[in-house]
Design a protein around this motif. Structure first.
Motif, PDB file in Angstrom:
ATOM      1  N   SER A   1       4.030  11.729  -4.219  1.00 40.76           N
ATOM      2  CA  SER A   1       3.433  10.745  -4.744  1.00 40.76           C
ATOM      3  C   SER A   1       1.765  10.781  -4.534  1.00 40.76           C
ATOM      4  CB  SER A   1       4.194   9.399  -4.070  1.00 40.76           C
ATOM      5  OG  SER A   1       5.205   8.933  -4.617  1.00 40.76           O
TER       6      SER A   1
ATOM      7  N   SER B   1       6.738   9.729   1.987  1.00 38.56           N
ATOM      8  CA  SER B   1       6.654  10.848   1.213  1.00 38.56           C
ATOM      9  C   SER B   1       7.690  11.744   1.947  1.00 38.56           C
ATOM     10  CB  SER B   1       5.214  11.418   1.097  1.00 38.56           C
ATOM     11  OG  SER B   1       4.654  11.886   2.658  1.00 38.56           O
TER      12      SER B   1
ATOM     13  N   VAL C   1      11.247  10.498   0.595  1.00 34.53           N
ATOM     14  CA  VAL C   1      10.919  11.166  -0.764  1.00 34.53           C
ATOM     15  C   VAL C   1      11.317  12.296  -1.158  1.00 34.53           C
ATOM     16  CG1 VAL C   1       9.954  11.346  -3.184  1.00 34.53           C
ATOM     17  CG2 VAL C   1       9.673   9.765  -1.621  1.00 34.53           C
TER      18      VAL C   1
ATOM     19  N   THR D   1       6.647   9.681  -9.724  1.00 33.21           N
ATOM     20  CA  THR D   1       7.002   9.042  -9.740  1.00 33.21           C
ATOM     21  C   THR D   1       5.685   7.626 -10.993  1.00 33.21           C
ATOM     22  OG1 THR D   1       3.987   8.531  -8.225  1.00 33.21           O
ATOM     23  CG2 THR D   1       6.133   8.785  -7.781  1.00 33.21           C
TER      24      THR D   1
ATOM     25  N   ARG E   1       2.584   7.503 -11.029  1.00 31.20           N
ATOM     26  CA  ARG E   1       1.214   5.926 -10.660  1.00 31.20           C
ATOM     27  C   ARG E   1       0.258   7.313 -11.235  1.00 31.20           C
ATOM     28  NH1 ARG E   1       3.550   3.111  -4.963  1.00 31.20           N
ATOM     29  NH2 ARG E   1       5.256   2.589  -6.242  1.00 31.20           N
TER      30      ARG E   1
ATOM     31  N   GLU F   1       3.960   2.393 -12.005  1.00 30.53           N
ATOM     32  CA  GLU F   1       5.077   3.228 -12.653  1.00 30.53           C
ATOM     33  C   GLU F   1       5.674   2.823 -13.846  1.00 30.53           C
ATOM     34  OE1 GLU F   1       6.678   0.925  -9.085  1.00 30.53           O
ATOM     35  OE2 GLU F   1       5.355   2.488  -9.478  1.00 30.53           O
TER      36      GLU F   1
END
Length: 864
Positions: free
Chosen positions: A34, A44, A47, A140, A142, A166
């Protein structure tokens, strides 16, 4: 080192100078990462161990060049670049795509003058964003955006710093909300921070209004703006003010109910400090390909002055407006229509926002249903009709009115005709049956039981039979006959009353039938006369077309005793004077005619045309110009009348001069003289005064419209929605959805603003003269109106008339309009007369900010 440099040059050589489109398979993309400002480095790492959510390929393209980094993890796209994935698309002059982090950076680039061009445009679904810089993560969903502009339901949201989540919720800082479509808007609502939920709402923190970069001392602690594409219910803010008669008021406030795609409802109310009040309900409905309409109900109590004073009045009023239209595709063989405009005669005097409605003296309504049986000559219709006169408060209602018709049929016509039809094949007949009920009452008696007793009703049948035959090729012979029958449930009987020495009329209940028939034959033809000019003349020819017609009709005397349709009654005490009357005298359709009739009708129609050359027109080099569009003369002679056989001679005509001036005229002349009391006698006027005929009455009217060539100098009509009728605003309504006259008091002239015509003048004059005896009357009406576009943004309109009898102007108005791009200004002045008034308003054009306005008004009701 040299190997790496050589590899870079090979990549550039293969990508620069032509458009390069590539598909980046998801298999080469590492796990999600992200944006750094929204997800921590520690998170992260977690993720990154998850499987990527990108299942579809990412498409990219650049018009100028696409360059890859040496490690192949980053792509640099130059010149009208774009990257798309699923329903998301990003376009910009420069895009940097990190395939490992699945992160995109986009911005514009400076051109040769240093101006930033190709700013990023991001589209996701139906949402579109324009910005300066964007960081976006495809995994994501975003984004962090700088300098974004997005359109939301007719408004524009500017934001200095924006974060897109999102779920498409947008958080913003230092925002501007406006309905102005310029990059640097004329006005905006400055928002310190806020949140925008797409297709739902916009919520803001502290905000203030800025106009032309000047902050105004209008501060709100928070804001809420509806942001939905569907109907939403909500409160309607009332207007406030003061009237000299009804006092302080809150007017037009209420609630709007958005009930879905097919129905909505608006309920508003008016309240006045001296006791007056009003309540309105407006319902709109529409079912696509079926029907549409609106129902408007109003009721009010009007209180003027104060209780106990001599001028105190209290009146209750009501009004009903209903419009219903059926889509032709819904039922091709049947139609239902409604146009109802009905209510108290004094309602519009106090409640109408449009001065035209205040001045109107008559109102009409109609509700109708019709049906055609396909493949047959039969059709049916039924209707309710209403007419109302506000001067004498009379109401005329017809219900139900039912008609059954059979179109003309030709019983002797061959099914498979070969050659010209025989004379008997042209014989045809039709049928028309009508049932009617009518009542004419005073407004106060409309809902009383006595209305039913005073209603007139009846049924009529007509069966016409006709044919036509050509004689000597150019003359048409048309024989015809007609049979009519009348059915009534009431007749009358008159008797002499020796006590009161008057004639009493009694109503006799019971079915009674009457009938009549007649026969006629007519001859008609056309005569052409043409005058040819020389070939060198601009005028090519003048043609005169005459259409003479002569007809003879006969009808028996149905007042004869054996028919039983007429009776006689004594009219004086001596018993020597009697009067013949029809027992159907009060019937809707009357009754059979009395007295023999053998009438010869004469008519002559004239048409004069001119052909002229049009050298500037290559498609139609010859034009037809009508010098006299019609000039008609009509009269008749009754062969069986015992005296005064000639009917009045009527003359009428019309023409158009220079395609600008319309002229209509008509007149009636009597061939008989009058006695000392002004009554017509059985003596020709030519034998009395030497004149061929005596002028009885006439009418002359003309109107013209002058305007400049279309196309406003400057050509700028403005880009924002206003009260100008368009495809989105077909009614030409003001920003609050009401008509100009309702919201602004622009009662005359400028129902809409058309900047395509810099100036326009309309003029109308009508003269009516009548002299049936020795006394004459003359009525003249004169009206004029027009508008002028001083500049592409300024327009002035006016409307007035002149009373030639009293030698003064009638109700007049002057209207001013100024297009201010995203704002508009209107001013209306009625300078003279009972309806003297003034109104001024400056407002935002967009309906979403319809309450952002300033209004100043001096209402005509203050003159009461």
């Amino acid at each position: 080192m040299h190997f790496r440099l050589l590899l870079l040059l090979i990549i550039i050589n293969r990508t620069v100078g032509f458009s390069n489109s590539s598909i980046i398979p998801s298999s080469i993309i590492e796990p999600a990462f992200s944006l750094q400002d929204t997800v921590s480095v520690k998170d992260s790492a977690k993720v990154s161990k998850k499987k990527s959510s990108i299942d579809n390929p990412i498409l990219s393209n650049a018009e100028d060049s696409t360059i890859y980094s040496l490690d192949g993890k980053t792509a640099f796209l130059y010149g009208n670049a774009f990257v798309s994935y699923q329903n998301m698309e990003l376009k910009a002059r420069y895009i940097e795509f990190d395939m490992e982090k699945k992160q995109v950076f986009a911005s514009g680039l400076p051109d040769s003058t240093g101006k930033i061009v190709g700013r990023p445009v991001f589209k996701e679904g139906s949402q579109t964003y324009e910005m300066d810089v964007i960081h976006y993560n495809f995994d994501t969903k975003r984004a962090r955006i700088s300098g974004v502009v997005t359109e939301q339901s007719g408004g524009f949201m500017h934001s200095e710093v924006t974060k897109k989540m999102e779920d498409n919720v947008v958080n913003m800082m230092n925002g501007k909300y406006t309905t102005c479509d310029l990059d640097h808007p004329h006005f905006y609502l400055a928002i310190t921070k806020g949140k925008m939920i797409p297709d739902k709402k916009i919520i803001s923190g502290p905000a203030y209004i800025v106009i032309e970069d000047v902050p105004l001392p209008l501060f709100i602690p928070f804001g809420f703006f509806p942001n939905t594409r569907s109907r939403a219910s909500g409160i309607i803010i009332p207007e406030y003010g003061e009237e000299s008669n009804r006092g302080l008021f809150l007017r037009g406030g209420g609630f709007y109910f958005g009930m879905g795609d097919y129905l909505d409802e608006k309920i508003t109310a008016d309240f006045y400090s001296r006791g007056s009040w009003g309540l309105r309900s407006q319902t709109n409905y529409k079912l696509r390909y079926k029907f549409s309409g609106s129902l408007h109900l109003e009721t009010s109590t009007i209180v003027t002055s104060e209780k106990g004073l001599s001028d105190y009045q209290k009146e209750n009023t009501y009004w009903i407006r209903w419009n219903h239209t059926q889509d032709p595709k819904a039922h091709p063989n049947s139609t239902f229509q409604a146009n109802v405009n009905f209510g108290s005669s004094n309602h519009n005097r106090f409640n109408a926002r449009d001065l035209n409605n205040v001045l109107a003296n008559t109102f009409n309504s109609s509700i109708s249903y019709s049906k055609v049986w396909a493949g047959t000559p039969f059709s049916m219709s039924t209707s309710l009709n209403h007419s109302q006169n506000n001067i004498d408060s009379t109401v005329n209602i017809g219900f139900p009115k039912i008609s059954f018709n059979m179109a003309k049929v030709y019983p002797f016509k061959r099914k498979n005709a070969i050659g010209a039809p025989a004379w008997y094949e042209k014989i045809g007949f039709s049928l028309a049956t009508t049932l009617d009920n009518r009542v004419n009452v005073k407004e106060n008696d409309l809902f009383k039981k006595s209305v039913v007793d005073s209603m007139q009703n009846g049924m009529k049948h007509d069966i016409p039979l006709s044919t036509s035959v050509n004689i000597l090729k150019f003359i048409t012979l048309s024989p015809s006959t007609n049979y009519s029958e009348f059915w009534y449930l009431k007749t009358i009987n008159k008797t002499w009353n020796p006590v009161t020495k008057t004639v009493d009329t009694d109503t006799i209940n019971g079915f009674k039938r009457g009938y009549q028939y007649n026969a006629a034959v007519s001859l008609s033809t056309k005569i052409y006369g043409t005058f040819q000019y020389k070939k060198t003349s601009k005028i090519q020819a003048i043609r005169h077309v005459l259409t003479p017609s002569v007809s003879l009709s006969y009808r028996p005397d149905f007042s004869a005793e054996h028919f039983g349709f007429y009776k006689t009654v004594q009219t004086d005490s001596t018993g020597k004077k009697f009067q013949t009357y029809s027992i159907f005298e009060k019937g809707i359709y009357g009754g059979p005619g009395g007295g023999k009739s053998g009438v010869i009708n004469f008519s002559l129609s004239n048409l004069i045309e001119m052909k002229v050359l049009a050298p500037n027109d290559t498609v139609n080099p010859v034009k037809k110009i009508k010098i006299l569009e019609g000039f008609n003369i009509n009269s008749s002679y009754n062969l069986l009348a015992d005296s005064m056989n000639w009917s009045p001679i009527s003359v009428s005509g019309r023409t158009n001069l220079f395609n600008k001036i319309n002229i209509n005229f008509s007149g009636v002349f009597s061939p008989y003289a009058i006695d000392a009391k002004g009554n017509e006698i059985n003596k020709y006027e030519v034998n009395s005064t030497g004149k061929f005929a005596r002028f009885v009455r006439g009418n002359l009217g003309f109107d013209f419209s002058l305007n400049s060539s279309k196309g406003t100098p400057g050509g700028d009509k403005g880009s924002q929605q206003s009260g100008i009728p368009t495809s989105e605003n077909p009614l030409g309504t003001s920003p609050d959805g009401s008509f100009f006259g309702e919201s602004m008091g622009t009662q005359y002239g400028m129902d809409y603003v058309d900047f395509d015509v810099p100036w326009n003048i309309r003029f109308s004059y009508n003269l009516s003269y009548s002299k049936p005896g020795y006394e004459s009357s003359l009525i003249q009406t004169l009206s004029f109106s027009g508008d002028l576009s001083l500049t592409p943004k300024w327009k002035i309109g006016f409307s007035s008339g002149y009373d030639l009898k009293n030698k003064k102007l009638t109700t007049s108005s002057v209207n001013f309009f100024r297009d201010l791009h995203c704002w508009e200004m209107r001013m209306t002045v009625v300078p003279i007369g009972f309806y003297k008034s003034f109104s001024f308003q400056i407002n935002v054009k967009s309906a979403i900010l319809q309450d952002l306005k300033y209004t100043k008004r001096d209402h005509y009701l203050d003159n009461l």
